[in-house]
Design a protein around this motif. Structure first.
Motif, PDB file in Angstrom:
ATOM      1  N   THR A 186       0.817  -1.213   0.000  1.00 52.47           N
ATOM      2  CA  THR A 186       0.000   0.000   0.000  1.00 52.47           C
ATOM      3  C   THR A 186       0.850   1.262   0.000  1.00 52.47           C
ATOM      4  OG1 THR A 186      -0.190  -0.205   2.389  1.00 52.47           O
ATOM      5  CG2 THR A 186      -2.002  -1.079   1.081  1.00 52.47           C
ATOM      6  N   HIS A 201       4.075  -5.559  -7.522  1.00 53.72           N
ATOM      7  CA  HIS A 201       3.766  -4.662  -6.402  1.00 53.72           C
ATOM      8  C   HIS A 201       3.212  -5.447  -5.198  1.00 53.72           C
ATOM      9  CE1 HIS A 201       3.821  -0.318  -5.542  1.00 53.72           C
ATOM     10  NE2 HIS A 201       3.039  -0.676  -4.546  1.00 53.72           N
ATOM     11  N   ILE A 212      -2.654   1.988  -3.713  1.00 52.75           N
ATOM     12  CA  ILE A 212      -1.369   2.483  -3.233  1.00 52.75           C
ATOM     13  C   ILE A 212      -1.554   3.954  -2.887  1.00 52.75           C
ATOM     14  CG2 ILE A 212       1.093   2.611  -3.750  1.00 52.75           C
ATOM     15  CD1 ILE A 212       0.297   0.616  -6.146  1.00 52.75           C
TER      16      ILE A 212
END
Lengths: 311, 301
Positions: free
Chosen positions: A189, A269, B68
């Motif tokens: 995140t 990611h 994100i």
């Protein structure tokens, strides 16, 4: 159509939706490996006799039943919500409109709500854009994209796969079927250096590798049966279920008779990105039978809430 | 420079059906109307906003979903066509909007200083989400104010509704600080429904109001409980009960918009103005406004 009146599915591909293999393959060794795996799949598709590439994308959620991309030439420039800084993704995709419309009819024959979408500027999702750009960059073969209904569960998804088989058999088309989905889908995140990318947790990695063992053995139906466990263990609960294995297994015939090949497995990611192929074969693997009912026709809600109430 | 301030906070649901029903020239689809309770409520709130002096709209949308961190629009202009991926038959809207980049960057900086992961979005090909377009169109059809769109970081799914409350509240505080330091007068918009379970089938004529109703009674009862607390000025309690509400009604509050907005406004204890409640394809939608000015606050419905 084969002699047995079954649809001819040349092979299946499982690949991740993230844009790094398309936009920044050089950013890490892992992304490069994923890109190379996509390139290998592209080559195999080019060498195949496929008439259509059929994509089921987990990053195209739908609500009104199952949506089927039917615009003959879908042209736009897509930008990802998270990874917009990696660049834009201009695309032109050629859809098999004949397949799309028949697919809708066959969905309805099996009780599914379905509709085609044919709108200029329709926002084709990141996963579909990445997959089609890398697997079929010159539109050598027409394609079709299916949405993933956010409320659908096992029976509905399996029936959707069977409607694909109906349509391919009717139209006598040889297909390569593509599922666009992560394995574990938990991303970091925060922004990371791509060179330091890794699977988010050991647990996610362990589960991913176990799933890859099954794929490698060609045990697609076993994976389909494990979907609920996979969803609970390594999927962020954004939708009701992990559906890709259900759809892929139902579309490819609900068995374990495949030659599986894991071409790449890398972190994207933090999520688990794998490029896998499954080619129908003669040998079977696995020793399990399952008691979840197979389903041919979707009957919708069972109205449990309205039954058994005292007057 | 005078201190900036939040001059209103609006809960502004974004079913594309409402724009479709309005038939504005920007939208390609044509309708025979529908959902008047919400559309007339929006029209009344838009008239109220016309009488308020403000510089920019800051909108938090659950249809720009980022995993994100929190992202902010970072270019002065966006012009394109927004096609709803779920209801493309209803919403194909040609937009041309201005962004207050200075304010956007100030909010991003303030959020970063609070430890929130952030990113400016500066790709000119980026398509602004239909939640932003729908809510802003209905609140300000003239599009004569610049906007700032803030993405929804998916904390509820990634962690829990409680983490979302912590994060969105912190983001709200940071945005309020940046607004105060900017000297600007700002309308905040939380763009979302309340209960959010949809029907998975659509009437042949989507605007056929004989087919429209809430998905189930449980959603209705929950929605009414939330509206009642809004009316009573219990915004803190709305946030306290939100994890349960979100879980029970699959509510779109999971995106964090209302938490962010009420957090930015310091969890007001004055009553919200209620402009209308109606279902859209089964979901529950309320239009509400928190007006911090005692002189202009109204009892609308």
């Amino acid at each position: 159509m084969s002699e047995t009146n079954e649809p001819e599915i040349l092979f299946g591909i499982y690949c991740p939706p993230h844009p790094q293999p398309l936009l920044s393959p050089e950013a890490s060794e892992g992304y490069s490996k994923l890109r190379a795996a996509y390139d290998e799949c592209r080559k195999r598709i080019e060498e195949s006799e496929a008439d259509i590439i059929l994509v089921y994308s987990t990053t195209w959620p739908s609500i009104i039943g199952h949506q089927i991309q039917a615009l003959e030439k879908a042209i736009w420039t897509h930008v990802d919500d998270d990874f917009h800084y990696l660049g834009s993704m201009p695309y032109e995709f050629h859809m098999d409109t004949e397949f799309a419309h028949s697919m809708k009819e066959n969905c309805e024959k099996r009780g599914l709500e379905a509709r085609t979408v044919e709108y200029e500027g329709f926002p084709i999702d990141t996963g579909s854009v990445v997959a089609l750009q890398l697997l079929n960059p010159d539109n050598r073969i027409p394609s079709c994209i299916l949405s993933s209904n956010m409320y659908s569960n096992r029976s509905e998804t399996i029936v959707l796969g069977k409607a694909v088989r109906d349509t391919l058999a009717q139209q006598n088309k040889k297909a390569v079927v593509v599922v666009v989905s992560s394995l574990s889908n938990r991303m970091f995140t925060e922004h990371i250096d791509p060179k330091e990318d890794r699977i988010h947790s050991q647990k996610d990695d362990d589960w991913n590798r176990k799933i890859l063992e099954f794929f490698d053995d060609g045990r697609l139906e076993d994976l389909s049966q494990l979907s609920r466990d996979i969803h609970g263990q390594i999927r962020v609960q954004k939708v009701v279920a992990y559906k890709p294995a259900w759809w892929l297994a139902a579309t490819m015939g609900q068995h374990n008779n495949y030659d599986g090949e894991v071409l790449a497995y890398e972190a994207l990611h933090g999520s688990g990105g794998a490029v896998i192929t499954l080619t129908p074969s003669t040998g079977s693997v696995g020793d399990k039978e399952f008691d979840e009912d197979d389903v041919e026709f979707y009957r919708g809600d069972r109205n449990v809430l309205d039954k058994g109430m005292l007057e | 420079m005078a201190k900036g301030q939040i001059v209103a906070g609006c809960l502004a649901p974004h079913p594309p059906h409402l724009v479709y029903a309005d038939n504005p020239p920007q939208n390609e689809a044509y309708s025979e109307g529908g959902w008047e309770t919400l559309r007339w409520g929006y029209q009344r709130l838009a008239r109220k906003l016309k009488n308020i002096d403000y510089d920019a709209i800051v909108i938090f949308t659950p249809h720009w979903q980022t995993y994100i961190g929190t992202h902010f629009l970072g270019l002065p202009e966006f012009k394109s066509k927004s096609v709803d991926p779920v209801f493309p038959n209803l919403f194909r809207y040609n937009y041309d909007l201005q962004v207050d980049v200075e304010l956007s960057e100030a909010m991003r900086d303030a959020a970063s200083q609070e430890g929130i992961i952030t990113k400016m979005m500066t790709n000119p090909d980026f398509r602004v989400d239909y939640g932003t377009i729908t809510s802003c169109h209905l609140l300000n059809p003239e599009w004569d104010k610049p906007i700032v769109t803030i993405s929804s970081n998916r904390n509820t799914h990634y962690y829990s509704p409680e983490v979302m409350i912590e994060q969105a509240t912190a983001l709200g505080r940071a945005c309020a600080k940046a607004i105060e330091e900017s000297g600007k007068r700002v309308v905040l918009v939380a763009s979302h429904s309340l209960s959010h379970r949809h029907f998975v089938e659509e009437a042949p004529l989507p605007e056929d109001m004989s087919k429209e109703h809430i998905y189930n009674h449980s959603q209705y009862v929950w929605d009414m409980k939330i509206v009642e607390m809004m009316r009573d000025g219990k915004s803190r309690e709305v946030i306290d009960i939100m994890p349960e509400f979100t879980e029970q009604t699959i509510a779109e509050t999971e995106g964090g918009g209302l938490i962010w907005m009420l957090g930015a406004m310091g969890f007001p204890d004055f009553p919200a103005e209620i402009y209308g409640y109606q279902s859209v394809i089964g979901t529950g939608n309320v239009i509400a406004c928190w007006d911090p000015n005692d002189d202009t606050r109204e009892y609308v419905l």
